[in-house]
Write a protein that holds these residues in place. Structure first.
Motif, PDB file in Angstrom:
ATOM      1  N   LYS A  29       0.830  -1.218   0.000  1.00  0.00           N
ATOM      2  CA  LYS A  29       0.000   0.000   0.000  1.00  0.00           C
ATOM      3  C   LYS A  29       0.861   1.263   0.000  1.00  0.00           C
ATOM      4  N   ARG A  30       1.963   1.243   0.716  1.00  0.00           N
ATOM      5  CA  ARG A  30       2.864   2.401   0.739  1.00  0.00           C
ATOM      6  C   ARG A  30       3.449   2.630  -0.656  1.00  0.00           C
ATOM      7  N   PHE A  31       3.850   1.559  -1.321  1.00  0.00           N
ATOM      8  CA  PHE A  31       4.382   1.675  -2.686  1.00  0.00           C
ATOM      9  C   PHE A  31       3.301   2.202  -3.625  1.00  0.00           C
ATOM     10  N   ALA A  32       2.100   1.630  -3.533  1.00  0.00           N
ATOM     11  CA  ALA A  32       1.000   2.058  -4.397  1.00  0.00           C
ATOM     12  C   ALA A  32       0.656   3.520  -4.163  1.00  0.00           C
ATOM     13  N   ALA A  33       0.634   3.955  -2.919  1.00  0.00           N
ATOM     14  CA  ALA A  33       0.292   5.343  -2.613  1.00  0.00           C
ATOM     15  C   ALA A  33       1.283   6.307  -3.257  1.00  0.00           C
ATOM     16  N   PRO A  39      -7.568   3.684  -6.726  1.00  0.00           N
ATOM     17  CA  PRO A  39      -8.400   3.134  -5.652  1.00  0.00           C
ATOM     18  C   PRO A  39      -8.260   1.625  -5.475  1.00  0.00           C
ATOM     19  N   MET A  40      -8.179   0.871  -6.569  1.00  0.00           N
ATOM     20  CA  MET A  40      -8.106  -0.589  -6.440  1.00  0.00           C
ATOM     21  C   MET A  40      -6.797  -1.057  -5.829  1.00  0.00           C
ATOM     22  N   ALA A  47     -11.002  -2.707  -4.693  1.00  0.00           N
ATOM     23  CA  ALA A  47     -10.354  -3.821  -5.402  1.00  0.00           C
ATOM     24  C   ALA A  47     -11.363  -4.910  -5.747  1.00  0.00           C
ATOM     25  N   LYS A  48     -12.324  -5.134  -4.863  1.00  0.00           N
ATOM     26  CA  LYS A  48     -13.334  -6.173  -5.132  1.00  0.00           C
ATOM     27  C   LYS A  48     -14.190  -5.837  -6.351  1.00  0.00           C
TER      28      LYS A  48
END
Length: 50
Positions: A29-33, A39-40, A47-48
């Motif tokens: 999540k830190r990398f994605a942020a 959002p996914m 993500a769902k």
């Protein structure tokens, strides 16, 4: 194994060994942020829906 200095040195089927790394959900999540804040990637409910 051939020495890889440039992208063009890579060939299909080459394999590399690297040290093991433990990746947590918080790491992901830190990398994605920072690099891909969609959002996914940041929210389980979003993500769902994908």
């Amino acid at each position: 194994m051939a020495r890889v200095e440039w992208f063009d040195d890579l060939t299909i089927g080459m394999q590399f060994k690297s040290p093991e790394v433990h990746v947590t959900e918080a790491d992901i999540k830190r990398f994605a942020a920072e690099f891909d804040p969609q959002p996914m990637h940041l929210d389980h409910e979003a993500a769902k829906q994908t």
